[in-house]
Design an enzyme around this catalytic site. Structure first.
Site, PDB file in Angstrom:
ATOM      1  N   THR A  46       0.822  -1.209   0.000  1.00 27.59           N
ATOM      2  CA  THR A  46       0.000   0.000   0.000  1.00 27.59           C
ATOM      3  C   THR A  46       0.853   1.255   0.000  1.00 27.59           C
ATOM      4  O   THR A  46       0.562   2.227  -0.700  1.00 27.59           O
ATOM      5  CB  THR A  46      -0.917   0.010   1.246  1.00 27.59           C
ATOM      6  OG1 THR A  46      -1.652  -1.201   1.292  1.00 27.59           O
ATOM      7  CG2 THR A  46      -1.868   1.187   1.207  1.00 27.59           C
ATOM      8  N   TYR A 109     -13.184  -3.872  -0.121  1.00 25.20           N
ATOM      9  CA  TYR A 109     -14.410  -3.353  -0.726  1.00 25.20           C
ATOM     10  C   TYR A 109     -15.551  -4.365  -0.744  1.00 25.20           C
ATOM     11  O   TYR A 109     -16.677  -4.035  -0.405  1.00 25.20           O
ATOM     12  CB  TYR A 109     -14.147  -2.824  -2.144  1.00 25.20           C
ATOM     13  CG  TYR A 109     -15.332  -2.082  -2.735  1.00 25.20           C
ATOM     14  CD1 TYR A 109     -15.627  -0.793  -2.304  1.00 25.20           C
ATOM     15  CD2 TYR A 109     -16.158  -2.674  -3.672  1.00 25.20           C
ATOM     16  CE1 TYR A 109     -16.720  -0.110  -2.814  1.00 25.20           C
ATOM     17  CE2 TYR A 109     -17.259  -2.011  -4.188  1.00 25.20           C
ATOM     18  CZ  TYR A 109     -17.537  -0.722  -3.752  1.00 25.20           C
ATOM     19  OH  TYR A 109     -18.628  -0.059  -4.255  1.00 25.20           O
ATOM     20  N   TYR A 135      -2.226 -10.268   5.082  1.00 26.49           N
ATOM     21  CA  TYR A 135      -2.212  -8.861   5.506  1.00 26.49           C
ATOM     22  C   TYR A 135      -3.618  -8.469   5.923  1.00 26.49           C
ATOM     23  O   TYR A 135      -4.533  -8.453   5.099  1.00 26.49           O
ATOM     24  CB  TYR A 135      -1.701  -7.998   4.359  1.00 26.49           C
ATOM     25  CG  TYR A 135      -1.577  -6.510   4.650  1.00 26.49           C
ATOM     26  CD1 TYR A 135      -1.597  -6.013   5.946  1.00 26.49           C
ATOM     27  CD2 TYR A 135      -1.419  -5.607   3.605  1.00 26.49           C
ATOM     28  CE1 TYR A 135      -1.467  -4.661   6.209  1.00 26.49           C
ATOM     29  CE2 TYR A 135      -1.290  -4.247   3.851  1.00 26.49           C
ATOM     30  CZ  TYR A 135      -1.319  -3.778   5.143  1.00 26.49           C
ATOM     31  OH  TYR A 135      -1.204  -2.428   5.399  1.00 26.49           O
ATOM     32  N   ARG A 140      -8.538  -0.298   5.822  1.00 27.80           N
ATOM     33  CA  ARG A 140      -8.539  -0.160   4.364  1.00 27.80           C
ATOM     34  C   ARG A 140      -9.469  -1.151   3.684  1.00 27.80           C
ATOM     35  O   ARG A 140      -9.992  -0.867   2.608  1.00 27.80           O
ATOM     36  CB  ARG A 140      -7.117  -0.332   3.813  1.00 27.80           C
ATOM     37  CG  ARG A 140      -6.162   0.796   4.177  1.00 27.80           C
ATOM     38  CD  ARG A 140      -4.822   0.620   3.479  1.00 27.80           C
ATOM     39  NE  ARG A 140      -3.891   1.684   3.827  1.00 27.80           N
ATOM     40  CZ  ARG A 140      -3.808   2.852   3.195  1.00 27.80           C
ATOM     41  NH1 ARG A 140      -4.611   3.098   2.174  1.00 27.80           N
ATOM     42  NH2 ARG A 140      -2.921   3.762   3.558  1.00 27.80           N
ATOM     43  N   LYS A 164       0.749 -10.003   8.519  1.00 25.33           N
ATOM     44  CA  LYS A 164       0.978  -8.609   8.892  1.00 25.33           C
ATOM     45  C   LYS A 164      -0.330  -8.128   9.499  1.00 25.33           C
ATOM     46  O   LYS A 164      -1.329  -7.967   8.798  1.00 25.33           O
ATOM     47  CB  LYS A 164       1.368  -7.763   7.675  1.00 25.33           C
ATOM     48  CG  LYS A 164       1.560  -6.281   8.010  1.00 25.33           C
ATOM     49  CD  LYS A 164       1.865  -5.457   6.762  1.00 25.33           C
ATOM     50  CE  LYS A 164       1.978  -3.980   7.120  1.00 25.33           C
ATOM     51  NZ  LYS A 164       2.204  -3.135   5.912  1.00 25.33           N
ATOM     52  N   ILE A 206       6.392  -4.985   9.746  1.00 22.92           N
ATOM     53  CA  ILE A 206       6.556  -4.423   8.406  1.00 22.92           C
ATOM     54  C   ILE A 206       6.159  -2.963   8.562  1.00 22.92           C
ATOM     55  O   ILE A 206       4.991  -2.645   8.751  1.00 22.92           O
ATOM     56  CB  ILE A 206       5.708  -5.147   7.352  1.00 22.92           C
ATOM     57  CG1 ILE A 206       6.219  -6.588   7.186  1.00 22.92           C
ATOM     58  CG2 ILE A 206       5.770  -4.410   6.018  1.00 22.92           C
ATOM     59  CD1 ILE A 206       5.374  -7.444   6.254  1.00 22.92           C
TER      60      ILE A 206
END
Length: 294
Positions: A46, A109, A135, A140, A164, A206
């Site tokens: 990202t 989404y 992740y 997000r 992550k 990370i």
């Protein structure tokens, strides 16, 4: 997978003032990580503004990083999306040579159920033999990959090696550490709670802030892994103001100001992101000057 224990950084994609990929700056940033204690690099996550890069630009970024790294640090490639079939096609058709593992974000989404998330990553895991780091970033993706789903994936697919975890929830992180196999890597995706996660049994981070302050941040993580708590927290509190500031107006606008101050790149980002405000730039520069003069 001990190569992913410690401090990884999510590399930015630096741009020229004309918003083109800046190869010279990218090489400088990669070298800066290598020379200042970072353990591995994450490409096209990202933070790289990968959503705004063309396919050709992504290939160029990959090759520049591979070339400049020259085998010195392990490389992780961001591969994810909200269409399971497209992710599978990418894994089966793209050239993944030069990368040691994949970082794959939970579908965004669509807002899948936990079973949908499981079935998505089942398809992803079966499409490649490469190690996969999940992740989870609900801020997000609009869906939270819960610990029982992660534990199920970790148990069922040997190439799913870690996560992550960026839910910003230390209790959830501890549940992951407790419920997943002992060799499964629970990696912080939140810079501010990296040290508590490491001390609770996490494998490292990370990081975004780590690429701007690699020596101090990677040292903090190493001290945490060694259970040198007081020394580690001294570095945490030293950098905490910068962590708040670099995310204040979105990522990677803030960290690019750090690179601008270091003379490594511009602060240019691509729409719909905009550059950090003059006030934020001033405060970040002031903080960096105070560190340099301490």
């Amino acid at each position: 997978m001990q190569k992913f224990v410690g401090t990884g950084v999510a590399l930015v994609t630096p741009f020229t003032p004309e918003s083109e990929v800046d190869e010279i700056a990218l090489r400088k940033i990669v070298r800066f990580q290598i020379e200042n204690g970072i353990d591995y690099l994450v490409v096209l996550g990202t933070t790289a503004e990968s959503a705004t890069l063309t396919s050709e630009e992504k290939e160029r970024v990959k090759q520049i990083v591979i070339d400049e790294n020259n085998g010195e640090l392990p490389l992780v490639l961001g591969v994810g999306g909200n269409s399971t079939q497209q992710v599978v096609d990418q894994l089966q058709n793209d050239n993944l040579t030069g990368f040691d593992a994949l970082l794959s974000v939970s579908p965004f989404y669509n807002k899948p159920t936990q079973e949908g998330i499981y079935q998505h990553f089942k398809q992803v895991a079966q499409a490649t033999k490469m190690p996969i780091i999940l992740y989870n970033v609900p801020g997000r993706t609009a869906s939270n990959m819960l610990p029982h789903t992660v534990a199920r994936l970790a148990s069922d697919f040997e190439n799913i090696i870690g996560i992550k975890e960026a839910a910003g929830d230390l209790v959830q992180a501890m549940q992951l550490i407790d419920n997943c196999p002992k060799d499964f890597l629970v990696i912080s995706g939140d810079d501010m709670i990296t040290l508590p996660m490491v001390l609770a049994g996490g494998a490292g981070v990370i990081s975004v802030i780590g690429e701007g302050f690699p020596e101090d941040f990677s040292r903090m993580v190493a001290l945490g892994l060694d259970r040198k708590v007081d020394e580690a927290y001294e570095l945490h509190y030293k950098l905490a103001p910068a962590i708040d500031m670099i995310f204040e107006e979105g990522n990677p606008a803030g960290i690019k100001v750090v690179f601008q101050k270091l003379g490594l790149s511009t602060a240019v980002v691509r729409l719909p992101l905009v550059e950090a405000s003059a006030n934020l730039k001033y405060r970040i520069h002031e903080f960096m000057d105070s560190l340099a003069n301490a």
